[in-house]
Structures are given as C-alpha cells and as structure tokens.
Design a protein around this motif. Structure first.
Motif, short mmCIF file in Angstrom:
data_model
loop_
_atom_site.label_atom_id
_atom_site.label_comp_id
_atom_site.label_asym_id
_atom_site.label_seq_id
_atom_site.Cartn_x
_atom_site.Cartn_y
_atom_site.Cartn_z
N GLY A 53 1.22 -1.15 0.26
CA GLY A 53 -0.09 -0.30 0.46
C GLY A 53 0.72 1.24 0.05
N ILE A 54 0.29 2.00 -0.02
CA ILE A 54 0.88 3.39 -0.44
C ILE A 54 1.88 3.51 1.15
CG2 ILE A 54 -1.25 4.91 0.43
CD1 ILE A 54 1.53 6.02 -2.18
N GLY A 55 1.07 3.47 2.03
CA GLY A 55 2.19 4.21 3.85
C GLY A 55 2.60 2.91 3.50
N GLY A 56 2.81 1.57 3.11
CA GLY A 56 4.83 1.18 2.98
C GLY A 56 5.64 1.56 2.55
N LEU A 57 4.98 1.57 0.97
CA LEU A 57 5.68 2.56 -0.84
C LEU A 57 6.33 3.91 0.42
CD1 LEU A 57 6.58 2.41 -2.77
CD2 LEU A 57 4.63 3.80 -4.07
N LEU A 58 5.48 4.75 0.86
CA LEU A 58 6.35 6.14 1.36
C LEU A 58 7.13 5.79 2.08
CD1 LEU A 58 3.18 8.35 0.99
CD2 LEU A 58 4.44 8.34 -0.30
N ALA A 59 7.06 4.82 3.69
CA ALA A 59 7.64 4.45 4.61
C ALA A 59 9.11 4.01 3.75
CB ALA A 59 6.83 3.85 5.07
N ALA A 60 9.04 3.40 3.03
CA ALA A 60 10.50 2.16 2.99
C ALA A 60 11.73 3.14 2.54
CB ALA A 60 10.24 1.35 1.53
N LEU A 65 13.57 1.33 -1.85
CA LEU A 65 13.33 1.97 -3.16
C LEU A 65 13.69 1.14 -4.66
CD1 LEU A 65 11.85 4.93 -1.77
CD2 LEU A 65 10.01 2.55 -2.21
N ARG A 66 14.84 1.61 -4.04
CA ARG A 66 16.08 0.78 -5.46
C ARG A 66 16.00 0.44 -5.75
NH1 ARG A 66 21.39 5.08 -5.50
NH2 ARG A 66 21.36 4.23 -7.18
N ALA A 67 15.67 -0.69 -4.55
CA ALA A 67 16.20 -2.52 -5.07
C ALA A 67 15.14 -2.28 -5.94
CB ALA A 67 16.45 -3.11 -3.40
N SER A 68 13.45 -2.68 -6.18
CA SER A 68 12.80 -2.87 -6.55
C SER A 68 12.66 -2.27 -8.61
CB SER A 68 11.47 -1.85 -6.11
OG SER A 68 10.14 -2.68 -6.67
N HIS A 69 12.92 -3.59 -8.54
CA HIS A 69 12.83 -3.13 -10.40
C HIS A 69 11.47 -2.05 -10.57
CE1 HIS A 69 13.12 -4.64 -14.31
NE2 HIS A 69 11.57 -4.93 -14.55
N GLY A 70 12.73 -1.58 -11.80
CA GLY A 70 11.53 0.11 -12.41
C GLY A 70 12.20 1.43 -11.75
N LEU A 71 12.21 1.37 -10.52
CA LEU A 71 12.61 2.53 -9.27
C LEU A 71 14.25 2.77 -9.75
CD1 LEU A 71 11.38 2.16 -6.56
CD2 LEU A 71 10.30 3.95 -8.56
N GLY A 72 14.81 3.90 -10.34
CA GLY A 72 16.02 3.71 -10.46
C GLY A 72 15.82 5.33 -8.55
N LEU A 73 17.53 6.25 -8.82
CA LEU A 73 16.98 6.80 -8.00
C LEU A 73 16.69 8.12 -7.78
CD1 LEU A 73 18.69 8.31 -5.71
CD2 LEU A 73 20.83 9.33 -7.29
N ALA A 74 16.06 8.25 -9.10
CA ALA A 74 15.36 9.49 -9.93
C ALA A 74 13.69 9.30 -8.97
CB ALA A 74 15.42 10.23 -10.88
N LYS A 75 13.22 7.88 -9.31
CA LYS A 75 12.15 7.85 -8.92
C LYS A 75 11.97 6.89 -7.29
CE LYS A 75 9.64 6.06 -13.33
NZ LYS A 75 10.38 6.94 -13.84
N ALA A 76 12.99 6.43 -6.39
CA ALA A 76 13.37 6.78 -5.66
C ALA A 76 13.15 8.22 -4.79
CB ALA A 76 14.36 5.23 -5.49
N ALA A 77 13.72 8.73 -5.56
CA ALA A 77 13.67 10.05 -4.02
C ALA A 77 12.63 11.32 -4.79
CB ALA A 77 15.39 10.95 -5.11
N GLN A 78 12.10 11.16 -5.94
CA GLN A 78 10.63 11.40 -6.03
C GLN A 78 9.29 11.11 -4.76
OE1 GLN A 78 10.38 10.37 -9.94
NE2 GLN A 78 9.39 12.67 -10.58
N ILE A 79 9.38 9.77 -4.51
CA ILE A 79 8.71 9.05 -3.05
C ILE A 79 9.30 9.46 -1.68
CG2 ILE A 79 8.21 6.84 -2.87
CD1 ILE A 79 8.11 5.50 -4.99
N LYS A 80 10.45 10.08 -1.82
CA LYS A 80 10.96 9.95 -0.51
C LYS A 80 10.69 11.51 -0.67
CE LYS A 80 12.17 7.82 2.23
NZ LYS A 80 11.23 6.57 3.04
N ALA A 81 9.85 12.63 -1.44
CA ALA A 81 9.89 13.34 -1.46
C ALA A 81 8.79 14.04 -1.22
CB ALA A 81 10.25 14.19 -2.21
N ILE A 82 7.47 12.96 -1.87
CA ILE A 82 6.01 12.32 -1.46
C ILE A 82 5.97 12.72 -0.07
CG2 ILE A 82 3.88 12.06 -1.75
CD1 ILE A 82 5.16 11.27 -4.86
N GLN A 83 6.58 11.87 0.13
CA GLN A 83 6.35 11.59 2.05
C GLN A 83 7.30 12.89 3.26
OE1 GLN A 83 9.94 9.69 4.21
NE2 GLN A 83 8.77 8.25 5.23
N GLU A 84 8.18 13.45 2.49
CA GLU A 84 8.56 14.54 3.40
C GLU A 84 6.90 15.63 3.02
OE1 GLU A 84 10.56 16.76 5.83
OE2 GLU A 84 11.21 14.45 5.64
#
Length: 245
Positions: A53-60, A65-84
């Motif tokens: 779910g979205i909570g687990g994704l934002l909290a990761a 995040l970067r270890a997940s297929h399809g998520l490089g640094l840019a997309k992982a950083a976007q997700i962490k920015a959303i959480q912050e």
C-alpha cells in the motif's frame, strides 16, 4: 506506453479532480513515466502491491526503493520527497493549530517523521511554556542507551532553545514500538536532570513504521521523586496507551 488522451492520468485529474483518481493513478502522475513493457499506472500498481500500500511505499528506505525493479534513484527520490512533504504539512498543521498539546497528534507526527528510519535515532521536540513548537532535532544515532544518548547535550539544547518543555522520541526499526527497560531508565534519568533547570519532560514516544507508544500514557515516565501534582500538570488525563496505525 501510448495513451488515449482521455485515459491519461494527468488528463483525468484535470477533468475530474484528484479526489476521483485511484491511488495508483495519483502515484503514476508522481512517477511521471513507466518502463519498457510497463506504463506508469502499471508500475504504480505493482509497487503498491509490493510494498503493501501507499503507506508502506512512502515509509520504505531509499535503498529499499532503489532495489525494486523499475525504480532508479530519480523515482525513489521522488517517492521520498512526497513522504517528506506530507510530514512537513502535518508539522505545519500542528504548529498553526497549536496541537502540540495533543499527545496523540504529536505521536502520529513523530511516527511519520521517524518511524521509517532504517537505523535507530533519538530526537527532541522543543516547546515553550504554552506547548508551542520551538524546534525539532534528531540528536543521536545508534542504540538508545546511556552510551549513545548524552543527557547533558539534551539539557544544553533545551536551554539554547529557551524551552519550557521537551518531548523526546526514538524509533525501533524492528517494527515493535514497545519500550525496553533501557529506554525507561534513560527517560527517568533525563526527566530528573531536566527538572533541575525547570524544563519538563512531557513524554518519551517510541515509534515504528506502523505504531507508537507513549511512555507518559503508560505511566513509565515518572521517576521515584515525581509526586502526583507534578504528574497531573503534564499532558492531563489520557485514556490511550498506544496507537497501532
């Protein structure tokens, strides 16, 4: 992927509003693009399933995040920015509404701020005499015991902030927010030290990704020298001991 214009998430948001969008569609807009063979919405759906779910994704953590297929640094950083941004919005709301008097609201804010940290950390929330926000600082990293948490440094920062009260918090990366005996011992020693300069230790809140425990609510904050009148002047009468999310 080739989208029919009306099916594009951004077009749907413009036409219907964000409240009418699915979580996967909103996440897809934030991700901007997908990957070969998987458009942004498909990627978003897979990530939501993978992280529970979205909570687990934002909290990761970022590395997870970067270890997940399809998520490089840019997309992982976007997700962490959303959480912050969400955490900062919560903090702003608490400040404006002066809700730092509400222990449940404060605990939930601290859970969002620290619950997903990959390593144990100790933080202080500094308040004035009206329980209004003065500052928040992560002060120590590592196991929360007398070796790593320097009570006199907490005292020094409290005096520098001209704080009348402090709430301390640390996280348990294990996911279990139950305080240990070392946590309780440290808390009581810290409370006694701060009392010498008339700074109240309002609470010690232990957080994990999905839960929090208030030592004050549990009755674990008090040292042997704390009398009933002093206990009564902190948060007041409370009826919740912990909160799973």
């Amino acid at each position: 992927a080739n989208w029919v214009e009306d099916e594009q998430p951004r077009a749907r948001l413009s036409r219907y509003g964000a409240s009418e969008m699915s979580t996967a569609e909103l996440l897809a807009i934030c991700l901007v693009s997908g990957m070969p063979g998987e458009d942004a919405v498909q990627l978003a759906r897979r990530l939501l399933g993978e992280f529970g779910g979205i909570g687990g994704l934002l909290a990761a953590p970022l590395d997870r995040l970067r270890a997940s297929h399809g998520l490089g640094l840019a997309k992982a950083a976007q997700i962490k920015a959303i959480q912050e941004l969400g955490v900062r919005d919560t903090e702003t709301s608490l400040v404006k509404a002066q809700r730092f008097r509400d222990p449940s609201a404060v605990a939930e804010y601290l859970r969002k701020r620290m619950g997903s940290l990959a390593h144990e950390a100790f933080a202080c929330l500094f308040l004035n005499a009206k329980n209004e926000h003065l500052g928040f600082e992560i002060m120590f990293h590592g196991s929360i015991d007398r070796t790593h948490v320097h009570a006199r440094e907490v005292l020094r920062r409290g005096l520098e902030h001209n704080a009348a009260a402090i709430i301390v918090c640390h996280n348990h990366p294990s996911g279990n927010a139950e305080p240990s005996q070392a946590d309780i011992t440290l808390t009581r020693s810290l409370s006694d030290l701060l009392a010498q300069v008339e700074i109240r230790l309002l609470d010690h809140i232990v957080v994990s990704t999905h839960s929090w425990v208030s030592m004050q609510m549990r009755g674990l904050l008090w040292s042997s020298t704390t009398n009933s009148d002093e206990k009564a002047c902190f948060w007041g009468v409370l009826d919740r001991f912990s909160c799973p999310v």
